[in-house]
Design an enzyme around this catalytic site. Structure first.
Site, PDB file in Angstrom:
ATOM      1  N   LYS A  19     -30.350  -5.452  68.596  1.00 42.36           N
ATOM      2  CA  LYS A  19     -30.518  -6.720  67.877  1.00 42.36           C
ATOM      3  C   LYS A  19     -31.382  -7.650  68.728  1.00 42.36           C
ATOM      4  O   LYS A  19     -31.130  -7.830  69.920  1.00 42.36           O
ATOM      5  CB  LYS A  19     -29.141  -7.330  67.636  1.00 42.36           C
ATOM      6  CG  LYS A  19     -29.052  -8.260  66.474  1.00 42.36           C
ATOM      7  CD  LYS A  19     -27.590  -8.516  66.168  1.00 42.36           C
ATOM      8  CE  LYS A  19     -27.420  -9.542  65.100  1.00 42.36           C
ATOM      9  NZ  LYS A  19     -26.011  -9.899  64.943  1.00 42.36           N
TER      10      LYS A  19
HETATM   11  C1  E4P Z   1     -25.337 -11.703  62.164  1.00 40.34           C
HETATM   12  O1  E4P Z   1     -25.476 -10.536  62.452  1.00 40.34           O
HETATM   13  C2  E4P Z   1     -24.455 -12.652  62.873  1.00 40.34           C
HETATM   14  O2  E4P Z   1     -23.588 -11.906  63.703  1.00 40.34           O
HETATM   15  C3  E4P Z   1     -23.567 -13.467  61.990  1.00 40.34           C
HETATM   16  O3  E4P Z   1     -23.615 -13.076  60.657  1.00 40.34           O
HETATM   17  C4  E4P Z   1     -23.673 -14.925  62.248  1.00 40.34           C
HETATM   18  O4  E4P Z   1     -22.814 -15.614  61.394  1.00 40.34           O
HETATM   19  P1  E4P Z   1     -22.292 -17.075  61.686  1.00 40.34           P
HETATM   20  O5  E4P Z   1     -23.258 -18.040  61.114  1.00 40.34           O
HETATM   21  O6  E4P Z   1     -20.970 -17.142  60.969  1.00 40.34           O
HETATM   22  O7  E4P Z   1     -22.124 -17.206  63.180  1.00 40.34           O
END
Ligand code: E4P
Length: 231
Positions: free
Chosen positions: A83
């Site tokens: 990522k």
């Molecule tokens: C994406 O892969 C992130 O881990 C996640 O969806 C972020 O979400 P949040 O806005 O609830 O932190």
């Protein structure tokens, strides 16, 4: 639509795995920090629990370090997806990782043009953050719809849209209706996808009615019937 679970909590992943609807896992530095465990050990353990893509995020400002981290993370397990943040350096790293055949999930995407840039760099997944767009008074789902349209205009782009920052079941439904390939869903939201009050009341009604059936042993009855009919 593929369902990924958006957590680094091993207990949540084990419980959700049992439901039979989880295709992969996404983590991020906040989710890893929240669990307090060892990063690499946690990713390896998640890979042993779910047979599907598991996103592990690099943490660096420059492309060179991101690529170095990404190459190592990818060696933990074949299912690891690196990522990478949607910064300019992150896109440089994505292009290099992609050229090496390493799968990437480009994260922190907040507008369709960024999704086009990530796709051109060869991203495997693009993660638009729906909930965080809603939080600032804009329509996160409109961003997903625009991305679906944008990618449809260029069928040679292979990047999958991974709807992220999902806050409630309606987000999952709307992302699916828009045509997102994947939704990454927190445990508490995934747990709600099963529920409807009419399902519960209908099930209670059928269970109560079944009490009136004289022989309630389905397994015994079916086994006897199969034996008798040589099936
Ligand atoms: C994406 O892969 C992130 O881990 C996640 O969806 C972020 O979400 P949040 O806005 O609830 O932190």
């Amino acid at each position: 639509m593929k369902f990924f679970i958006d957590t680094a909590n091993l207990d949540e992943i084990r419980r959700a795995a049992r439901w039979g609807i989880v295709d992969g896992v996404t983590t991020n530095p906040s989710l890893i920090a929240k669990e307090g465990g060892d990063f690499v050990g946690t990713i390896a353990e998640i890979c042993s629990l779910i047979d599907g893509p598991v996103s592990a995020e690099v943490v660096a400002e420059d492309a060179e370090t991101m690529v170095k981290q990404g190459k190592l993370l990818a060696r933990i397990h074949d299912n690891v997806v690196v990522k990478v943040p949607l910064t300019k350096e992150g896109i440089v790293a994505t292009a290099q990782l992609s050229a090496l055949g390493i799968k990437t999930n480009v994260t922190l995407c907040f507008q369709p043009i960024q999704a086009l840039v990530a796709a051109k760099a060869g991203a495997t997944y693009i993660s638009p953050f729906v909930g965080r767009i809603d939080d600032v008074g804009r329509d996160g789902m409109m961003m997903i719809e625009d991305m679906v349209q944008l990618y449809a205009n260029y069928p040679e782009l292979e990047t999958e849209i991974l709807a992220a920052s999902i806050r409630h079941p309606q987000h999952v439904l709307q992302a699916a209706l828009a045509g997102a390939h994947v939704a990454t869903i927190p445990f508490n939201v995934m747990n709600k996808l099963f529920a409807h009050p009419l399902t519960d009341s209908g099930n209670a009604q059928f269970t109560a009615a079944w009490e009136g059936v004289p022989n309630k042993d389905i397994v015994g009855q079916v086994s006897a019937w199969l034996d008798k009919n040589e099936r």
